[in-house]
Write a protein that holds these residues in place. Structure first.
Motif, PDB file in Angstrom:
ATOM      1  N   ALA A 122       0.823  -1.218   0.000  1.00 17.62           N
ATOM      2  CA  ALA A 122       0.000   0.000   0.000  1.00 17.62           C
ATOM      3  C   ALA A 122       0.859   1.271   0.000  1.00 17.62           C
ATOM      4  CB  ALA A 122      -0.915   0.003   1.220  1.00 17.62           C
ATOM      5  N   ALA A 123       2.206   1.110  -0.031  1.00 18.53           N
ATOM      6  CA  ALA A 123       3.095   2.273   0.156  1.00 18.53           C
ATOM      7  C   ALA A 123       2.844   3.368  -0.891  1.00 18.53           C
ATOM      8  CB  ALA A 123       4.544   1.822   0.121  1.00 18.53           C
ATOM      9  N   GLU A 124       2.651   2.943  -2.139  1.00 20.60           N
ATOM     10  CA  GLU A 124       2.463   3.958  -3.185  1.00 20.60           C
ATOM     11  C   GLU A 124       1.144   4.703  -2.979  1.00 20.60           C
ATOM     12  OE1 GLU A 124       3.201   2.502  -7.101  1.00 20.60           O
ATOM     13  OE2 GLU A 124       2.895   4.496  -7.974  1.00 20.60           O
ATOM     14  N   ARG A 125       0.111   3.937  -2.595  1.00 18.17           N
ATOM     15  CA  ARG A 125      -1.200   4.568  -2.346  1.00 18.17           C
ATOM     16  C   ARG A 125      -1.090   5.534  -1.176  1.00 18.17           C
ATOM     17  NH1 ARG A 125      -4.208  -0.628  -1.600  1.00 18.17           N
ATOM     18  NH2 ARG A 125      -2.367  -1.630  -2.417  1.00 18.17           N
ATOM     19  N   LEU A 126      -0.337   5.147  -0.153  1.00 13.99           N
ATOM     20  CA  LEU A 126      -0.164   6.032   1.017  1.00 13.99           C
ATOM     21  C   LEU A 126       0.553   7.314   0.595  1.00 13.99           C
ATOM     22  CD1 LEU A 126       0.931   3.407   3.699  1.00 13.99           C
ATOM     23  CD2 LEU A 126      -1.139   4.791   3.771  1.00 13.99           C
ATOM     24  N   ALA A 127       1.600   7.147  -0.254  1.00 13.68           N
ATOM     25  CA  ALA A 127       2.372   8.329  -0.689  1.00 13.68           C
ATOM     26  C   ALA A 127       1.465   9.306  -1.438  1.00 13.68           C
ATOM     27  CB  ALA A 127       3.541   7.889  -1.566  1.00 13.68           C
ATOM     28  N   HIS A 128       0.592   8.772  -2.301  1.00  9.23           N
ATOM     29  CA  HIS A 128      -0.321   9.658  -3.049  1.00  9.23           C
ATOM     30  C   HIS A 128      -1.340  10.297  -2.113  1.00  9.23           C
ATOM     31  CE1 HIS A 128       1.040   9.210  -7.147  1.00  9.23           C
ATOM     32  NE2 HIS A 128       1.293   7.948  -6.877  1.00  9.23           N
ATOM     33  N   SER A 129      -1.838   9.516  -1.159  1.00  2.25           N
ATOM     34  CA  SER A 129      -2.840  10.062  -0.243  1.00  2.25           C
ATOM     35  C   SER A 129      -2.267  11.208   0.582  1.00  2.25           C
ATOM     36  CB  SER A 129      -3.342   8.996   0.715  1.00  2.25           C
ATOM     37  OG  SER A 129      -3.757   7.879   0.013  1.00  2.25           O
ATOM     38  N   TRP A 130      -0.985  11.075   0.992  1.00  2.00           N
ATOM     39  CA  TRP A 130      -0.384  12.100   1.839  1.00  2.00           C
ATOM     40  C   TRP A 130       0.343  13.172   1.017  1.00  2.00           C
ATOM     41  CZ3 TRP A 130       1.502   7.600   5.296  1.00  2.00           C
ATOM     42  CH2 TRP A 130       0.559   7.350   6.296  1.00  2.00           C
ATOM     43  N   GLY A 131       0.432  12.967  -0.287  1.00  2.00           N
ATOM     44  CA  GLY A 131       1.097  13.941  -1.149  1.00  2.00           C
ATOM     45  C   GLY A 131       2.589  14.057  -0.870  1.00  2.00           C
ATOM     46  N   VAL A 132       3.229  12.914  -0.602  1.00  2.00           N
ATOM     47  CA  VAL A 132       4.678  12.949  -0.355  1.00  2.00           C
ATOM     48  C   VAL A 132       5.405  12.228  -1.487  1.00  2.00           C
ATOM     49  CG1 VAL A 132       4.455  13.076   2.160  1.00  2.00           C
ATOM     50  CG2 VAL A 132       4.571  10.833   1.051  1.00  2.00           C
ATOM     51  N   ALA A 364      17.032  -5.868 -14.545  1.00  2.00           N
ATOM     52  CA  ALA A 364      16.648  -5.505 -13.166  1.00  2.00           C
ATOM     53  C   ALA A 364      16.269  -6.759 -12.390  1.00  2.00           C
ATOM     54  CB  ALA A 364      15.497  -4.515 -13.194  1.00  2.00           C
ATOM     55  N   THR A 365      15.507  -7.622 -13.039  1.00  2.00           N
ATOM     56  CA  THR A 365      15.076  -8.857 -12.359  1.00  2.00           C
ATOM     57  C   THR A 365      16.286  -9.718 -12.024  1.00  2.00           C
ATOM     58  OG1 THR A 365      13.189  -8.759 -13.820  1.00  2.00           O
ATOM     59  CG2 THR A 365      13.397 -10.743 -12.512  1.00  2.00           C
ATOM     60  N   MET A 366      17.224  -9.801 -12.986  1.00  2.35           N
ATOM     61  CA  MET A 366      18.394 -10.657 -12.760  1.00  2.35           C
ATOM     62  C   MET A 366      19.279 -10.097 -11.649  1.00  2.35           C
ATOM     63  SD  MET A 366      19.473 -11.997 -16.498  1.00  2.35           S
ATOM     64  CE  MET A 366      19.395 -10.418 -17.278  1.00  2.35           C
ATOM     65  N   THR A 367      19.375  -8.776 -11.574  1.00  5.92           N
ATOM     66  CA  THR A 367      20.250  -8.182 -10.563  1.00  5.92           C
ATOM     67  C   THR A 367      19.604  -8.208  -9.191  1.00  5.92           C
ATOM     68  OG1 THR A 367      20.988  -6.690 -12.282  1.00  5.92           O
ATOM     69  CG2 THR A 367      21.675  -6.167 -10.046  1.00  5.92           C
ATOM     70  N   ALA A 374       8.377  -4.359  -5.733  1.00  8.17           N
ATOM     71  CA  ALA A 374       8.391  -2.895  -5.760  1.00  8.17           C
ATOM     72  C   ALA A 374       9.798  -2.376  -6.069  1.00  8.17           C
ATOM     73  CB  ALA A 374       7.912  -2.345  -4.431  1.00  8.17           C
ATOM     74  N   ALA A 375      10.839  -3.160  -5.694  1.00 11.65           N
ATOM     75  CA  ALA A 375      12.216  -2.751  -5.980  1.00 11.65           C
ATOM     76  C   ALA A 375      12.449  -2.749  -7.483  1.00 11.65           C
ATOM     77  CB  ALA A 375      13.190  -3.702  -5.301  1.00 11.65           C
ATOM     78  N   LEU A 376      11.862  -3.727  -8.171  1.00 14.56           N
ATOM     79  CA  LEU A 376      12.007  -3.807  -9.629  1.00 14.56           C
ATOM     80  C   LEU A 376      11.296  -2.635 -10.297  1.00 14.56           C
ATOM     81  CD1 LEU A 376      11.396  -7.618 -10.198  1.00 14.56           C
ATOM     82  CD2 LEU A 376      13.533  -6.427  -9.840  1.00 14.56           C
ATOM     83  N   VAL A 377      10.118  -2.310  -9.784  1.00 14.92           N
ATOM     84  CA  VAL A 377       9.362  -1.175 -10.353  1.00 14.92           C
ATOM     85  C   VAL A 377      10.176   0.106 -10.158  1.00 14.92           C
ATOM     86  CG1 VAL A 377       7.241   0.186 -10.106  1.00 14.92           C
ATOM     87  CG2 VAL A 377       7.153  -2.298  -9.899  1.00 14.92           C
ATOM     88  N   SER A 378      10.764   0.244  -8.975  1.00 12.81           N
ATOM     89  CA  SER A 378      11.564   1.430  -8.666  1.00 12.81           C
ATOM     90  C   SER A 378      12.795   1.501  -9.576  1.00 12.81           C
ATOM     91  CB  SER A 378      12.009   1.348  -7.217  1.00 12.81           C
ATOM     92  OG  SER A 378      11.704   2.485  -6.536  1.00 12.81           O
ATOM     93  N   ALA A 379      13.421   0.342  -9.829  1.00 10.40           N
ATOM     94  CA  ALA A 379      14.614   0.315 -10.687  1.00 10.40           C
ATOM     95  C   ALA A 379      14.250   0.733 -12.109  1.00 10.40           C
ATOM     96  CB  ALA A 379      15.229  -1.081 -10.684  1.00 10.40           C
ATOM     97  N   ARG A 380      13.089   0.289 -12.567  1.00 13.41           N
ATOM     98  CA  ARG A 380      12.644   0.619 -13.928  1.00 13.41           C
ATOM     99  C   ARG A 380      12.300   2.098 -14.055  1.00 13.41           C
ATOM    100  NH1 ARG A 380      13.100  -0.955 -18.277  1.00 13.41           N
ATOM    101  NH2 ARG A 380      10.987  -1.205 -19.054  1.00 13.41           N
ATOM    102  N   ALA A 381      12.000   2.733 -12.891  1.00  7.61           N
ATOM    103  CA  ALA A 381      11.561   4.126 -12.942  1.00  7.61           C
ATOM    104  C   ALA A 381      12.728   5.114 -12.840  1.00  7.61           C
ATOM    105  CB  ALA A 381      10.567   4.380 -11.803  1.00  7.61           C
ATOM    106  N   ILE A 382      13.968   4.612 -12.735  1.00  8.63           N
ATOM    107  CA  ILE A 382      15.109   5.543 -12.606  1.00  8.63           C
ATOM    108  C   ILE A 382      15.274   6.298 -13.919  1.00  8.63           C
ATOM    109  CG2 ILE A 382      17.609   5.715 -12.246  1.00  8.63           C
ATOM    110  CD1 ILE A 382      17.407   3.172 -10.533  1.00  8.63           C
ATOM    111  N   ALA A 383      15.315   7.624 -13.818  1.00 13.21           N
ATOM    112  CA  ALA A 383      15.381   8.441 -15.033  1.00 13.21           C
ATOM    113  C   ALA A 383      16.821   8.604 -15.504  1.00 13.21           C
ATOM    114  CB  ALA A 383      14.788   9.814 -14.732  1.00 13.21           C
TER     115      ALA A 383
END
Ligand SMILES: Nc1ncnc2c1ncn2[C@@H]1O[C@H](COP(=O)(O)OP(=O)(O)OP(=O)(O)O)[C@@H](O)[C@H]1O
Length: 439
Positions: A122-132, A364-367, A374-383
């Protein structure tokens, strides 16, 4: 009752704020106004947020409810209030939020049947709810979870590389929690550092070289990019291999060295070199490998034997090296099973994982392997605009977003030249090895 509670909370957060100010010298705006307001709104909205994020549970409670009664003479249904058991939504108990360097953290009591994983989901939902910017979840003990909220991305700018005085321990960057990102070879002996081109892999290797150069350790380089990355640091390197043939020889030396140290430990009744008396303890060795895939790629069948030797030797170092003071730091754009079974086995031995920006989800999956999805999603989101940002599987068993300090090649080269006198000669290190190995 509710107002009294809020007043109590406000006073408590003000006290917490003052304490944080005395401890960390916060900017007064965040302390005096920002944090108390945020903390109050987090407390006040917790029921709604928990409900929206699916963190509540139904519990049977005695409750005053309105039930339809008899039909009045007017024809309308009378309502009655009755005390009866009904199912109500219960939220997890929340302690007072406490200020942190980049936001705040709060401890929750999990409800029955909940695990920290439910909160991580639920971490992402919490972040959006609190605007952080982000909410990270940890569990200090059973039945408790700590939510750590960061108000904005703390990795946009990171400070300068600090000195690393402790042996085999280098502070290479900063975690998104504001804590230092430490690579400690004595706790996590072998590391995989993956990332696409220009993602910041070499920058991290530079940070390691700058951190380790003043320490009493021997550095060994494998640079299969023809030596372009590590040759400028050769004054501080005890040995450098720049081709496959040189790598085979150097790896044979490393295996020989390991066998020699095994004998030394056996004779002294020690389990590892750290239990030996300092006078006879051999120097620890950090092996830096740039472009791991080059060690395994085969252009034609004639290279098959060389690759098999390389793969076996590297795996032996990874399996047995820790006790005998041999540590690996392997960098590569792609570290996958397509390079052969040797790589998969090596990967299993490397418990330190760093994943910079990658081009494909498989890397990302192999590493990051079997870490939280969620770690994989975060790795894919690195700009690509933030080189040096990586997902790190840390020694505490959790994963973090982190960014390395910016260390230029010139800084690393300067460190290599300044501390060149600390580089033990390879001949000295391998002096006890039989001729057949060193030849
Ligand atoms: N932590 C950082 N902070 C700021 N800039 C960085 C950071 N790390 C890397 N960079 C920038 O990104 C560029 C690419 O970094 P680096 O050479 O380390 O990438 P790489 O992954 O090794 O690329 P390649 O595989 O092509 O060698 C560097 O020139 C540097 O300017």
């Amino acid at each position: 009752m509710r107002d009294a509670l809020l007043l109590l909370t406000a006073s408590a957060v003000m006290v917490a704020g003052l304490w944080a100010w005395r401890r960390w010298h916060y900017p007064s705006f965040w302390l005096a106004l920002g944090f108390p307001i945020v903390a109050l709104s987090v407390r006040a909205s917790w029921r709604r947020v928990a409900l929206g994020c699916g963190l509540t549970k139904k519990r049977q409670r005695w409750w005053f409810t309105t039930v339809p009664g008899a039909i009045a003479s007017t024809g309308l249904v009378k309502v009655r209030r009755r005390f009866q058991r009904v199912a109500v939504d219960t939220k997890p108990f929340m302690w007072l939020p406490l200020p942190t360097r980049h936001g705040w953290r709060v401890t929750l009591h999990t409800l029955e049947g909940q695990t920290p994983g439910d909160y991580a989901d639920a971490a992402e939902r919490l972040a959006h709810s609190w605007g952080v910017h982000a909410v990270r979840v940890s569990s200090p003990r059973p039945g408790r979870v700590v939510l750590m909220a960061t108000m904005r991305d703390p990795l946009v700018t990171v400070a300068q590389l600090p000195a690393s005085p402790e042996l085999l321990k280098v502070t290479v960057g900063r975690l998104e929690t504001g804590q230092p990102w430490v690579i400690d070879f004595r706790t996590v002996p072998h590391w995989l550092n993956a990332g696409a081109t220009q993602s910041g892999k070499s920058n991290l290797a530079n940070a390691l070289i700058v951190g380790l150069a003043p320490q009493p350790v021997a550095l060994v380089g494998f640079d299969l990019k023809g030596g372009v990355e590590f040759t400028p640091y050769s004054p501080r390197l005890s040995a450098l291999a720049t081709s496959r043939a040189e790598s085979v020889g150097l790896l044979a030396d490393l295996v020989g060295l390991m066998t020699d140290r095994m004998g030394l430990c056996r004779q002294a009744g020690a389990r590892n070199i750290w239990q030996l008396p300092p006078a006879i303890r051999p120097v620890p060795l950090v092996v830096l490998i740039d472009e791991l895939a080059e060690l395994y790629l085969m252009a034609d069948k004639s290279e098959k034997d060389e690759i098999a030797k390389t793969s076996t030797a590297l795996l032996r170092v990874a399996q047995l090296g820790r006790a005998f003071g041999l540590y690996l730091f392997c960098c590569g754009q792609r570290i996958g099973s397509d390079l052969g079974p040797g790589v998969t086995a090596l990967r299993a031995q490397c418990s330190g994982r760093i994943c910079h920006r990658v081009n494909d989800p498989e890397t990302a999956t192999m590493t990051l392997g079997d870490l939280d999805p969620a770690a994989l999603v975060s790795a894919r989101a690195i700009a690509s605009e933030t080189p040096g940002v990586a997902i790190v599987a840390s020694q505490d068993g959790q994963w973090y977003r982190a960014r390395s300090f910016y260390v230029t090649e010139a800084t690393a080269e300067h460190a290599a030249h300044t501390h060149a006198h600390l580089a033990p000669a390879w001949d000295e290190i391998t002096a006890h090895l039989p001729e057949s190995i060193t030849a």
